[in-house]
Design an enzyme around this catalytic site. Sequence first.
Site: not given
Ligand code: NAD
Length: 416
Positions: A106, A218, A220-221, A223-224
């Site tokens: 990481k 959440g 983001g990528n 959650g949406y």
């Molecule tokens: P992202 O940056 O696209 O989205 C993060 C989201 O979380 C945003 O909507 C942000 O507003 C929200 N957020 C941040 N702090 C918050 C809080 N205190 N309360 C509520 N919402 C909050 O990130 P992502 O890539 O969607 O990653 C989200 C999670 O998924 C992380 O834990 C990441 O490690 C995990 N993850 C991501 C991937 C990937 O492919 N992107 C793969 C495995 C795991």
Amino acid sequence: MSSHSKLLEDVKQHLCTCAAGLKLTPDMEVFLEVPMRELYVSLPVHMDDGSIKVFKGFRVQYNEALGPTKGGVRFHPDGTMETTRALAALMTWKCALHKLPLGGAKGGVICNPKELSHREIERLSRAYIRGIYQIIGPDRDIPAPDVYTNPQVMAWMMDEYSKLAGRNVFGSITGKPTSLGGSAGRYDATARGGLYTIREAAERLGINLKDSRVAVHGFGNVGYHAAYLAKKLYGCKVVAVSDSKGAIFSPYGLDPEDVSGHKHSTGSVLNYPGAENLTNKELLELDVEILIPASLENIITEENAGNIKARILAEMANGPTTFEGEAILNSKGIHIIPDILCNGGGVIVSYFEMVQNQSSTQWEEEEVRNRLERKMKEAYCSVYDFASKNNVEMRQAAYTLAVGRVVEAMQLRGWI
Ligand code: NAD
């Protein structure tokens, strides 16, 4: 204890819970509790106003027994080495659980991307790659996106790596745009993979997904896409979503695409027409069938776990539930799909991207999805069956299978 050390402590605790079953000696356990390699970097970046700002970055390569290490890069103001270390450990167990020939890593940079311009983010992304260049590469360690990093950032990183190497090295980074060797289907792979595990869980628990109520923490990528696919693939009713500013709720169900448009134009999901504003805390405690944490770590704790009403907790974020919070959820019979199982779709399709890059080919999106579905189903079934057979919780089952594979690889290599 700070929230950063908390995640690391919890990851160690989970390792400890499966140590006895795996007959790990104390020495092996100590080795597995620490990363094999860590790098701190200081990154001087030219800012748009002519000043130079120095950012701190990290890369942790936790364990490479199963193959080159792999893991995302997080740009976040609260980033620490401890969180990065914990997330690298989770990547190690995740790759092993999903039977990928990869170890876990990481990375992160302490910064607030919301306060940086497009060009400043580009210079920072390139500086990060220059900082860690000596220890990464397609056969060593392959970075990917995580919180607040995206395909554009991956394109800059791959370009910087290629410049330093003096040739195109598309396989040095995954999560790239598809026009630059990225894989079809990577953009929603984490959420899609998680949804496949939810489907498997729902089948076993006798939950009909059609019209099941879903809350997503959440937006983001991950959650949406989780909200969008829950509705599109299975007809779920997405009653609540949230971002860092707050949550929205509608008992009639939200249209995730439309909410996303609202978030893009206003900067938040809040004040979405026809929905009620809630706090993030209220979202977690809603009366829903499925709760999807998709933001950050340590969201479900001993303080709120007792109020959670969902029947399935699908951990699409990494480390969203604390050790103590989990014990409460388990006592309430809530079915947890643990992070290393639930969100493995991202690294699975990143691995597919590596395979495609190595053979200079690009698979159709349908092929990627079919392969992803098979792998997620296989992993879910193996964890569920192990848990049922050995009368342990899902997380302990997932850890036991994953850590067991890493230990076996270390033994076969003669390390231990
Ligand atoms: P992202 O940056 O696209 O989205 C993060 C989201 O979380 C945003 O909507 C942000 O507003 C929200 N957020 C941040 N702090 C918050 C809080 N205190 N309360 C509520 N919402 C909050 O990130 P992502 O890539 O969607 O990653 C989200 C999670 O998924 C992380 O834990 C990441 O490690 C995990 N993850 C991501 C991937 C990937 O492919 N992107 C793969 C495995 C795991």
